[in-house]
Design a protein around this motif. Structure first.
Motif, PDB file in Angstrom:
ATOM      1  N   SER A   1       0.850  -1.190   0.000  1.00  0.00           N
ATOM      2  CA  SER A   1       0.000   0.000   0.000  1.00  0.00           C
ATOM      3  C   SER A   1       0.885   1.238   0.000  1.00  0.00           C
ATOM      4  N   ASN A   2       0.701   2.096  -0.995  1.00  0.00           N
ATOM      5  CA  ASN A   2       1.503   3.312  -1.132  1.00  0.00           C
ATOM      6  C   ASN A   2       0.630   4.479  -1.560  1.00  0.00           C
ATOM      7  N   CYS A   3       1.155   5.675  -1.389  1.00  0.00           N
ATOM      8  CA  CYS A   3       0.437   6.894  -1.745  1.00  0.00           C
ATOM      9  C   CYS A   3       1.182   7.693  -2.806  1.00  0.00           C
ATOM     10  N   ILE A   4       0.402   8.420  -3.601  1.00  0.00           N
ATOM     11  CA  ILE A   4       0.935   9.403  -4.538  1.00  0.00           C
ATOM     12  C   ILE A   4       0.265  10.742  -4.255  1.00  0.00           C
ATOM     13  N   ALA A   5       1.071  11.791  -4.168  1.00  0.00           N
ATOM     14  CA  ALA A   5       0.551  13.159  -4.139  1.00  0.00           C
ATOM     15  C   ALA A   5       0.753  13.729  -5.542  1.00  0.00           C
ATOM     16  N   PRO A   6      -0.300  13.722  -6.362  1.00  0.00           N
ATOM     17  CA  PRO A   6      -0.116  14.115  -7.760  1.00  0.00           C
ATOM     18  C   PRO A   6      -0.113  15.632  -7.952  1.00  0.00           C
ATOM     19  N   PHE A   7       0.650  16.070  -8.918  1.00  0.00           N
ATOM     20  CA  PHE A   7       0.604  17.449  -9.380  1.00  0.00           C
ATOM     21  C   PHE A   7       0.064  17.417 -10.801  1.00  0.00           C
ATOM     22  N   ALA A   8      -1.075  18.035 -11.029  1.00  0.00           N
ATOM     23  CA  ALA A   8      -1.635  18.059 -12.382  1.00  0.00           C
ATOM     24  C   ALA A   8      -2.712  19.115 -12.466  1.00  0.00           C
ATOM     25  N   TRP A   9      -2.844  19.692 -13.647  1.00  0.00           N
ATOM     26  CA  TRP A   9      -3.949  20.604 -13.884  1.00  0.00           C
ATOM     27  C   TRP A   9      -5.138  19.785 -14.340  1.00  0.00           C
ATOM     28  N   SER A  10      -6.187  19.793 -13.565  1.00  0.00           N
ATOM     29  CA  SER A  10      -7.379  19.011 -13.881  1.00  0.00           C
ATOM     30  C   SER A  10      -8.561  19.678 -13.202  1.00  0.00           C
ATOM     31  N   ARG A  11      -9.709  19.010 -13.224  1.00  0.00           N
ATOM     32  CA  ARG A  11     -10.882  19.556 -12.535  1.00  0.00           C
ATOM     33  C   ARG A  11     -10.602  19.783 -11.057  1.00  0.00           C
ATOM     34  N   MET A  12      -9.775  18.917 -10.468  1.00  0.00           N
ATOM     35  CA  MET A  12      -9.511  19.001  -9.036  1.00  0.00           C
ATOM     36  C   MET A  12      -8.654  20.202  -8.664  1.00  0.00           C
ATOM     37  N   THR A  13      -7.972  20.801  -9.638  1.00  0.00           N
ATOM     38  CA  THR A  13      -7.134  21.964  -9.338  1.00  0.00           C
ATOM     39  C   THR A  13      -7.651  23.234 -10.006  1.00  0.00           C
ATOM     40  N   SER A  14      -8.685  23.112 -10.826  1.00  0.00           N
ATOM     41  CA  SER A  14      -9.168  24.279 -11.566  1.00  0.00           C
ATOM     42  C   SER A  14      -9.797  25.336 -10.666  1.00  0.00           C
ATOM     43  N   SER A  15     -10.099  24.963  -9.417  1.00  0.00           N
ATOM     44  CA  SER A  15     -10.681  25.931  -8.486  1.00  0.00           C
ATOM     45  C   SER A  15      -9.619  26.720  -7.722  1.00  0.00           C
ATOM     46  N   ILE A  16      -8.339  26.435  -7.961  1.00  0.00           N
ATOM     47  CA  ILE A  16      -7.278  27.171  -7.280  1.00  0.00           C
ATOM     48  C   ILE A  16      -7.373  28.649  -7.639  1.00  0.00           C
ATOM     49  N   PRO A  17      -7.369  29.552  -6.654  1.00  0.00           N
ATOM     50  CA  PRO A  17      -7.516  30.977  -6.956  1.00  0.00           C
ATOM     51  C   PRO A  17      -6.400  31.488  -7.868  1.00  0.00           C
ATOM     52  N   ALA A  18      -6.763  32.394  -8.762  1.00  0.00           N
ATOM     53  CA  ALA A  18      -5.789  33.018  -9.664  1.00  0.00           C
ATOM     54  C   ALA A  18      -6.103  34.504  -9.763  1.00  0.00           C
ATOM     55  N   ASN A  19      -6.129  35.147  -8.604  1.00  0.00           N
ATOM     56  CA  ASN A  19      -6.499  36.561  -8.555  1.00  0.00           C
ATOM     57  C   ASN A  19      -5.285  37.486  -8.489  1.00  0.00           C
ATOM     58  N   THR A  20      -4.306  37.117  -7.686  1.00  0.00           N
ATOM     59  CA  THR A  20      -3.105  37.947  -7.561  1.00  0.00           C
ATOM     60  C   THR A  20      -2.065  37.519  -8.587  1.00  0.00           C
ATOM     61  N   PRO A  21      -1.067  38.360  -8.858  1.00  0.00           N
ATOM     62  CA  PRO A  21      -0.001  37.953  -9.784  1.00  0.00           C
ATOM     63  C   PRO A  21       0.699  36.676  -9.339  1.00  0.00           C
ATOM     64  N   GLU A  22       0.886  36.511  -8.032  1.00  0.00           N
ATOM     65  CA  GLU A  22       1.546  35.309  -7.528  1.00  0.00           C
ATOM     66  C   GLU A  22       0.682  34.074  -7.768  1.00  0.00           C
ATOM     67  N   GLU A  23      -0.629  34.194  -7.525  1.00  0.00           N
ATOM     68  CA  GLU A  23      -1.527  33.071  -7.750  1.00  0.00           C
ATOM     69  C   GLU A  23      -1.611  32.717  -9.229  1.00  0.00           C
ATOM     70  N   LYS A  24      -1.630  33.729 -10.082  1.00  0.00           N
ATOM     71  CA  LYS A  24      -1.681  33.479 -11.527  1.00  0.00           C
ATOM     72  C   LYS A  24      -0.426  32.755 -11.992  1.00  0.00           C
ATOM     73  N   ALA A  25       0.725  33.139 -11.445  1.00  0.00           N
ATOM     74  CA  ALA A  25       1.985  32.488 -11.826  1.00  0.00           C
ATOM     75  C   ALA A  25       1.984  31.031 -11.404  1.00  0.00           C
ATOM     76  N   ARG A  26       1.427  30.756 -10.228  1.00  0.00           N
ATOM     77  CA  ARG A  26       1.365  29.377  -9.755  1.00  0.00           C
ATOM     78  C   ARG A  26       0.464  28.533 -10.651  1.00  0.00           C
ATOM     79  N   VAL A  27      -0.684  29.081 -11.023  1.00  0.00           N
ATOM     80  CA  VAL A  27      -1.609  28.347 -11.888  1.00  0.00           C
ATOM     81  C   VAL A  27      -0.976  28.059 -13.243  1.00  0.00           C
ATOM     82  N   GLU A  28      -0.230  29.023 -13.767  1.00  0.00           N
ATOM     83  CA  GLU A  28       0.443  28.805 -15.055  1.00  0.00           C
ATOM     84  C   GLU A  28       1.418  27.634 -14.972  1.00  0.00           C
ATOM     85  N   LYS A  29       2.097  27.501 -13.846  1.00  0.00           N
ATOM     86  CA  LYS A  29       2.999  26.360 -13.658  1.00  0.00           C
ATOM     87  C   LYS A  29       2.207  25.052 -13.629  1.00  0.00           C
TER      88      LYS A  29
END
Length: 306
Positions: free
Chosen positions: A192-220
């Motif tokens: 039994s193992n775990c993965i912490a995935p990084f991906a742009w998908s429906r699960m991350t599309s709600s991440i705020p992108a209001n400030t320049p810093e937040e927008k830069a993070r979303v672009e990544k």
């Protein structure tokens, strides 16, 4: 040297496989030779609605590449339904070798405004769902003396994130669940193992992108497609990972990470015990240098993925 993953004709359940990371894992697992049970109820990101269309699309992709797949539309968030998911594997293919617990929903809100119903819904799908499906598969794995669980945790739980108390609690709980499964079922050759995935998908599309810093993070994040997580999941479900259990990994574009797990970092001793005043005077200064910062996932993973 070519390593045989040992997945040919093995059977894997992938929950939430109608899109995003789950679909990518199901397709990659099938490409490695496994037969797939595509579990997806086709709901919205918040868990509303329902349709078999997403699962059918995934099956069409697998079959177009020469693989085999069956569809199951039962909910992971119900004990009886979880039994049906596992039974689908047995009815369709006669065996079960791996379970990938990927299904999830989001109901984000600042903690002091979070509705109890939104707390319960997220816990039910992520944490209870991972338990129910894993528990349903456990007797089969025990009887055949082998099997692999791959669970999706998140840096929102392992590190922290704003506005995700329900999701973070569920995902950290999944890490503990995985470790408990690894301990309890080691004698049966079950991993039994775990993965912490990084991906742009429906699960991350709600991440705020209001400030320049937040927008830069979303672009990544948008550079990190669901497919970049699939090879790690396939590896952990395969015979190549037969000695790997109780671990937490992450996949971020071209990077892989192994996470540490909580262990004592400092200690203090007082003959005769402690009083609150003694803790403030002696223990606090000794511990302070070992305190973890109250940061979020984006603070820890602050460099651009390569």
């Amino acid at each position: 040297m070519t390593i045989d993953l040992g997945l040919k004709d093995k059977v894997a359940i992938v929950t939430g496989a109608g899109g995003g990371i789950g679909r990518a894992i199901a397709v990659e697992m099938a490409r490695a030779g496994a037969k797939i049970v595509i579990n997806d109820i086709g709901v919205s990101l918040g868990g509303e609605g329902g349709s078999a269309s997403p699962a059918e699309e995934t099956r069409a992709m697998i079959e177009a590449a020469g693989g085999e797949a069956a569809i199951n539309t039962d909910s992971v968030a119900d004990w009886d339904s979880a039994q049906k998911i596992v039974q689908c594997a047995m009815d369709s293919f006669g065996r079960l070798d791996a379970v990938v617990n990927n299904a999830g929903i989001l109901r984000d809100a600042i903690f002091h405004k979070m509705d109890p119903a939104d707390w319960k819904s997220v816990i039910d799908v992520h944490l209870n769902g991972s338990f129910y499906v894993s528990r349903a598969a456990a007797p089969l794995f025990r009887e055949q003396h082998g099997g692999a669980f791959v669970h999706m945790t998140s840096t929102s739980g392992l590190i922290g994130n704003v506005g995700q108390a329900n999701y973070s609690a569920a995902k950290l709980g999944i890490a503990a669940l995985s470790k408990s499964i690894a301990l309890d079922m080691k004698r049966y050759n079950v991993r039994s193992n775990c993965i912490a995935p990084f991906a742009w998908s429906r699960m991350t599309s709600s991440i705020p992108a209001n400030t320049p810093e937040e927008k830069a993070r979303v672009e990544k994040l948008q550079r990190m497609t669901p497919e970049t997580n699939a090879p790690l999941a396939v590896f952990l479900a395969s015979e190549a990972a037969r000695e790997v259990t109780g671990q937490i990994f992450a996949a971020r574009l071209n990077e892989l990470f192994l996470f540490n797990q909580p262990r004592p970092v400092r200690s203090a001793h007082a003959d005769g015990g402690w009083t609150p005043e003694m803790i403030a005077e002696r223990a606090l200064p000794a511990f302070r240098a070992g305190f973890q910062p109250v940061d979020v996932s984006g603070d820890v993973f602050a460099w651009d993925p390569m």
